[in-house]
Design an enzyme around this catalytic site. Sequence first.
Site, PDB file in Angstrom:
ATOM      1  CG  ASP A  31      36.908  42.159 -51.638  1.00  0.00           C
ATOM      2  OD1 ASP A  31      37.551  41.598 -52.552  1.00  0.00           O
ATOM      3  OD2 ASP A  31      37.384  43.042 -50.912  1.00  0.00           O
ATOM      4  CE1 TYR A  71      46.637  42.806 -64.267  1.00  0.00           C
ATOM      5  CE2 TYR A  71      48.261  43.358 -65.945  1.00  0.00           C
ATOM      6  CZ  TYR A  71      46.959  43.070 -65.598  1.00  0.00           C
ATOM      7  OH  TYR A  71      45.976  43.041 -66.557  1.00  0.00           O
ATOM      8  CE  LYS A  82      45.275  39.779 -65.470  1.00  0.00           C
ATOM      9  NZ  LYS A  82      43.876  39.318 -65.405  1.00  0.00           N
ATOM     10  CB  THR A  91      38.367  49.387 -69.288  1.00  0.00           C
ATOM     11  OG1 THR A  91      39.665  49.184 -68.719  1.00  0.00           O
ATOM     12  CG2 THR A  91      38.084  48.312 -70.310  1.00  0.00           C
TER      13      THR A  91
HETATM   14  N1  LIG Z   1      41.766  47.213 -69.691  1.00  0.00           N
HETATM   15  C1  LIG Z   1      42.878  46.717 -70.194  1.00  0.00           C
HETATM   16  O1  LIG Z   1      43.631  47.396 -70.927  1.00  0.00           O
HETATM   17  C2  LIG Z   1      43.256  45.277 -69.909  1.00  0.00           C
HETATM   18  C3  LIG Z   1      44.380  44.759 -70.565  1.00  0.00           C
HETATM   19  C4  LIG Z   1      44.748  43.453 -70.318  1.00  0.00           C
HETATM   20  C5  LIG Z   1      44.014  42.670 -69.439  1.00  0.00           C
HETATM   21  N2  LIG Z   1      42.936  43.203 -68.815  1.00  0.00           N
HETATM   22  C6  LIG Z   1      42.213  42.337 -67.874  1.00  0.00           C
HETATM   23  O2  LIG Z   1      40.824  42.351 -68.161  1.00  0.00           O
HETATM   24  C7  LIG Z   1      40.084  42.189 -66.952  1.00  0.00           C
HETATM   25  C8  LIG Z   1      39.065  43.309 -66.788  1.00  0.00           C
HETATM   26  O3  LIG Z   1      39.731  44.558 -66.843  1.00  0.00           O
HETATM   27  P1  LIG Z   1      38.919  45.924 -67.047  1.00  0.00           P
HETATM   28  O4  LIG Z   1      39.865  46.877 -67.647  1.00  0.00           O
HETATM   29  O5  LIG Z   1      37.603  45.669 -67.691  1.00  0.00           O
HETATM   30  O6  LIG Z   1      38.691  46.369 -65.501  1.00  0.00           O
HETATM   31  P2  LIG Z   1      37.728  47.491 -64.878  1.00  0.00           P
HETATM   32  O7  LIG Z   1      37.061  48.297 -65.936  1.00  0.00           O
HETATM   33  O8  LIG Z   1      38.510  48.173 -63.815  1.00  0.00           O
HETATM   34  O9  LIG Z   1      36.618  46.584 -64.154  1.00  0.00           O
HETATM   35  C9  LIG Z   1      37.010  45.735 -63.126  1.00  0.00           C
HETATM   36  C10 LIG Z   1      35.788  45.030 -62.568  1.00  0.00           C
HETATM   37  O10 LIG Z   1      36.216  44.126 -61.530  1.00  0.00           O
HETATM   38  C11 LIG Z   1      35.572  44.477 -60.297  1.00  0.00           C
HETATM   39  N3  LIG Z   1      36.502  44.162 -59.202  1.00  0.00           N
HETATM   40  C12 LIG Z   1      37.737  44.663 -58.992  1.00  0.00           C
HETATM   41  N4  LIG Z   1      38.273  44.152 -57.870  1.00  0.00           N
HETATM   42  C13 LIG Z   1      37.340  43.286 -57.358  1.00  0.00           C
HETATM   43  C14 LIG Z   1      37.282  42.475 -56.194  1.00  0.00           C
HETATM   44  N5  LIG Z   1      38.282  42.436 -55.299  1.00  0.00           N
HETATM   45  N6  LIG Z   1      36.175  41.731 -55.978  1.00  0.00           N
HETATM   46  C15 LIG Z   1      35.129  41.783 -56.846  1.00  0.00           C
HETATM   47  N7  LIG Z   1      35.131  42.533 -57.965  1.00  0.00           N
HETATM   48  C16 LIG Z   1      36.214  43.285 -58.217  1.00  0.00           C
HETATM   49  C17 LIG Z   1      35.245  45.987 -60.442  1.00  0.00           C
HETATM   50  O11 LIG Z   1      34.175  46.412 -59.616  1.00  0.00           O
HETATM   51  P3  LIG Z   1      34.404  46.924 -58.096  1.00  0.00           P
HETATM   52  O12 LIG Z   1      35.591  47.852 -58.137  1.00  0.00           O
HETATM   53  O13 LIG Z   1      33.123  47.564 -57.706  1.00  0.00           O
HETATM   54  O14 LIG Z   1      34.683  45.691 -57.284  1.00  0.00           O
HETATM   55  C18 LIG Z   1      34.814  46.007 -61.915  1.00  0.00           C
HETATM   56  O15 LIG Z   1      33.496  45.509 -62.056  1.00  0.00           O
HETATM   57  C19 LIG Z   1      41.123  42.118 -65.820  1.00  0.00           C
HETATM   58  O16 LIG Z   1      41.429  40.770 -65.559  1.00  0.00           O
HETATM   59  C20 LIG Z   1      42.333  42.803 -66.429  1.00  0.00           C
HETATM   60  O17 LIG Z   1      43.553  42.384 -65.846  1.00  0.00           O
HETATM   61  C21 LIG Z   1      42.529  44.494 -69.022  1.00  0.00           C
END
Ligand SMILES: NC(=O)c1ccc[n+]([C@@H]2O[C@H](COP(=O)([O-])OP(=O)(O)OC[C@H]3O[C@@H](n4cnc5c(N)ncnc54)[C@H](OP(=O)(O)O)[C@@H]3O)[C@@H](O)[C@H]2O)c1
Length: 261
Positions: free
Chosen positions: A64, A157, A161, A192
């Site tokens: 974590d 958030y 960021k 995602t």
């Molecule tokens: N998806 C979008 O539209 C979007 C847009 C802009 C920016 N982003 C950024 O892109 C990045 C990835 O987003 P995503 O959409 O790919 O997210 P996601 O699909 O929800 O995946 C998040 C990953 O982070 C892990 N995680 C979450 N909290 C954690 C913690 N406290 N410790 C360790 N691992 C943790 C999760 O696994 P566990 O839950 O098992 O820990 C998972 O592997 C983030 O920084 C997000 O802000 C995403």
Amino acid sequence: MKNRFSDKVVIVTGSSLGIGFASAQQFANEGAHVVLCARNAEKLKYAAQQISDAGGKVSFEVIDLEDTDLFKGLIERTAESQGRLDVLVNNAAVTRHRTIDNMSLEQWRKNFCVTADATFVGTKTAMSIMAKQEQGGSIVNISSSCGSKATIGVSGYSAAKAAVNSFSSCAAMEGATQGVRVNTVVPGSVATAASQAAVGGNQKIQDAIHETIPMKRSGTPEEIAAAITFLASDEASFITGVELPVDGGKLAQLYVPTTLV
Ligand SMILES: NC(=O)c1ccc[n+]([C@@H]2O[C@H](COP(=O)([O-])OP(=O)(O)OC[C@H]3O[C@@H](n4cnc5c(N)ncnc54)[C@H](OP(=O)(O)O)[C@@H]3O)[C@@H](O)[C@H]2O)c1
């Protein structure tokens, strides 16, 4: 296929799903030993299995990232056991959607604990290791269009960021003469699990969001991963301190009502 990460050691945080997993796959496909980490052991194991089934070199650790001492230990142990650390991708984030009047100080701080604090600790720890290596290293921090544009319900958030953006530019300045490049990828809407959860799986909301994007769609995790691996690679050897939007044109857009064009 390119082979930009042959024999390199790469850590990607939040790499069991989404953008982190797609990035880990691309690094491994191009020869890296990739270290995955996240909280859920089952999902992490499944992700690692997929990479190793495809012939990739992979290890993983359940962690974590709110515990920044554990994260520091993971980075140091990886560099020690593998003999090097070439790339760190600070990808994991914590998102709490709330309007300001509904948000406690504790909830506000929750937005910062992984998104900003783990990014700081990860960057600091990796920079100190990379600066001592002949080959240096590269850090890619993941931000969001929310870090520079405003909307309702995501102030914590967005502020976290924005901190990632600003911190990464400063880190790039401090790393520039030490062989450590620090860059930021700025995703817009990406398909995602996290983005689906944000709209409660409601397709109408998703369609409305797509309507506001110049390319009229969300990006894929693989499209974001392509930007991450580029910035991490030697192809970007003279690039540091940039914020690269990967968002179908969203940040560049000047909104004009369609009735005028
Ligand atoms: N998806 C979008 O539209 C979007 C847009 C802009 C920016 N982003 C950024 O892109 C990045 C990835 O987003 P995503 O959409 O790919 O997210 P996601 O699909 O929800 O995946 C998040 C990953 O982070 C892990 N995680 C979450 N909290 C954690 C913690 N406290 N410790 C360790 N691992 C943790 C999760 O696994 P566990 O839950 O098992 O820990 C998972 O592997 C983030 O920084 C997000 O802000 C995403």
